[in-house]
Enzyme design. Structure first.
Site, PDB file in Angstrom:
ATOM      1  CG  ASP A  30       6.256 -32.221  -4.691  1.00 46.43           C
ATOM      2  OD1 ASP A  30       5.873 -32.096  -5.885  1.00 46.43           O
ATOM      3  OD2 ASP A  30       7.451 -32.181  -4.349  1.00 46.43           O
TER       4      ASP A  30
ATOM      5  CG  HIS B 280       3.887   0.155  -9.491  1.00 45.28           C
ATOM      6  ND1 HIS B 280       2.585   0.576  -9.348  1.00 45.28           N
ATOM      7  CD2 HIS B 280       4.527   0.525  -8.350  1.00 45.28           C
ATOM      8  CE1 HIS B 280       2.435   1.171  -8.184  1.00 45.28           C
ATOM      9  NE2 HIS B 280       3.590   1.160  -7.553  1.00 45.28           N
TER      10      HIS B 280
ATOM     11  CE  LYS C  74      -2.256   5.822  -2.439  1.00 44.72           C
ATOM     12  NZ  LYS C  74      -2.782   4.682  -3.191  1.00 44.72           N
TER      13      LYS C  74
ATOM     14  NE  ARG D  31      -0.830   2.676  -0.310  1.00 41.60           N
ATOM     15  CZ  ARG D  31      -1.942   2.130  -0.767  1.00 41.60           C
ATOM     16  NH1 ARG D  31      -2.779   1.571   0.078  1.00 41.60           N
ATOM     17  NH2 ARG D  31      -2.230   2.147  -2.061  1.00 41.60           N
TER      18      ARG D  31
ATOM     19  CG  ASP E 298      -3.503   3.832 -10.011  1.00 43.16           C
ATOM     20  OD1 ASP E 298      -2.304   4.010 -10.334  1.00 43.16           O
ATOM     21  OD2 ASP E 298      -3.859   3.647  -8.835  1.00 43.16           O
TER      22      ASP E 298
ATOM     23  CG  ASP F   1      -3.917  -5.584  -4.755  1.00 46.68           C
ATOM     24  OD1 ASP F   1      -4.663  -6.574  -4.849  1.00 46.68           O
ATOM     25  OD2 ASP F   1      -2.851  -5.620  -4.112  1.00 46.68           O
ATOM     26  CB  THR F   2      -7.610  -4.183  -1.833  1.00 46.47           C
ATOM     27  OG1 THR F   2      -7.127  -2.851  -1.602  1.00 46.47           O
ATOM     28  CG2 THR F   2      -6.525  -5.185  -1.475  1.00 46.47           C
ATOM     29  CB  ALA F   3     -11.093  -1.877  -5.399  1.00 52.02           C
ATOM     30  N   GLY F   4      -9.295  -0.337  -2.664  1.00 53.44           N
ATOM     31  CA  GLY F   4      -9.512   0.597  -1.565  1.00 53.44           C
ATOM     32  C   GLY F   4      -9.272   2.035  -1.966  1.00 53.44           C
TER      33      GLY F   4
END
Length: 313
Positions: free
Chosen positions: A41, A133, A195, A197, A221, A225-228
């Site tokens: 499981d 972070h 920026k 969001r 940085d 993460d998503t590199a956006g």
């Protein structure tokens, strides 16, 4: 006869086995034997296959989501405590869930604080991590925290590039302190991106504060993460007259379509550490190993010597 401090034992969670082997080799030790049994499981159980009674042990594992990585670390800490280990140091190259370090709107958790308490409750007596972070996450722990900086890896690499007209950039306002520290060490200019969001991982607007015309820009940085953000910032800076744009980020989460974004962007190079496993041989991604850094600090911790020389900034 003088008392000899026994050498520590080093173990790794499953997703950090490759990094654990590098760290153990740099330390001059073998990675310890831990067996993970799994039920059909999905439940799993770690088992130390050697005695750790009275020993100092280092447990290496990044706790990036999904939750299995954190759960592995917690279960290994608990198993070590119940096996009478003397000191249990959780070595977290990447401290996951750290972006939830405060309540930014009503009725949300502070996950970073919860994870800190879970690690301590499980039995960790010390934490070694890198580039949190937010620095204040150290205050969520009651146990000692050694917070390392990947600048010890990145600064020598940047100096080797010998870039003319170097400019350090922060991709957002929150990283301005880090960017200023790098610019001071490299004696370069600094610019900042502003920026907004629309929601998590979705940028609605970005503006540049400063001039990058004719400069070789290095974005700094703590994670990608998503590199956006990074790719949008790189494209914006090339539009504003930059000669080249690189990025250095400690933790390469690289989720979603991050690799495709990086490939299509104006980024010349993305430099990351191996705190989190990544795809091999991506043409734009350079990986610097943090194994020697962690091995050196672990050695100093075990022998009760200063680690302050490892804090470049």
């Amino acid at each position: 006869m003088a008392y000899q401090v026994p050498e520590p034992k080093i173990f790794a969670c499953t997703q950090s086995t490759a990094l654990g082997e590098k760290i153990a080799a740099a330390y001059g030790a073998n990675l310890g034997n831990v067996l993970f049994s799994r039920y059909s499981d999905g439940e799993f159980q770690p088992s130390f296959e050697e005695s750790i009674r009275g020993a100092r042990i280092f447990l290496i594992g990044s706790t990036n989501p999904g939750p299995e990585n954190l759960m592995e670390m917690l279960l290994m800490i608990d198993a070590a405590k119940r096996a009478s280990a003397r000191h249990i140091t959780a070595v977290l190259p990447y401290f996951g869930w750290a972006r939830q370090d405060r309540k930014d709107k009503p009725r949300v958790p502070i996950a970073a604080k919860l994870v800190a308490k879970m690690l301590e409750t499980a039995g960790a007596t010390r934490i070694i991590t890198m580039d949190l972070h937010a620095d204040q996450i150290q205050g969520f722990f009651e146990k000692p925290v050694d917070h390392l900086f990947a600048s010890t890896l990145f600064l020598p690499y940047l100096k080797e590039l010998k870039l003319d007209n170097l400019c350090i950039a922060s991709p957002d306002m929150g990283g301005s302190k880090r960017a200023y520290a790098y610019s001071k060490a490299l004696q370069s200019d600094v610019v900042i991106c502003y920026k907004q969001r629309a929601k998590a991982n979705k940028i609605s607007h970005m503006e540049l504060i400063g001039d990058v015309t004719g400069k070789n820009v290095v974005l700094v940085d703590d994670m990608v993460d998503t590199a956006g953000t990074l790719t949008k910032a790189a494209d914006l800076m090339m539009e504003r007259g930059a000669l080249s744009v690189r990025a250095i980020t400690t933790h390469g989460l690289l989720s979603g379509n991050a690799y495709e974004r990086i490939e299509k962007s104006k980024l010349q190079e993305l430099i990351i550490t191996d705190s989190i496993p990544t795809r091999d041989n991506h043409p734009k991604i350079k990986v610097l190993s943090c194994a020697n850094l962690f091995a050196d600090v672990m050695h100093r911790v075990h022998h009760n010597t200063s680690i302050s020389s490892k804090f470049i900034m």
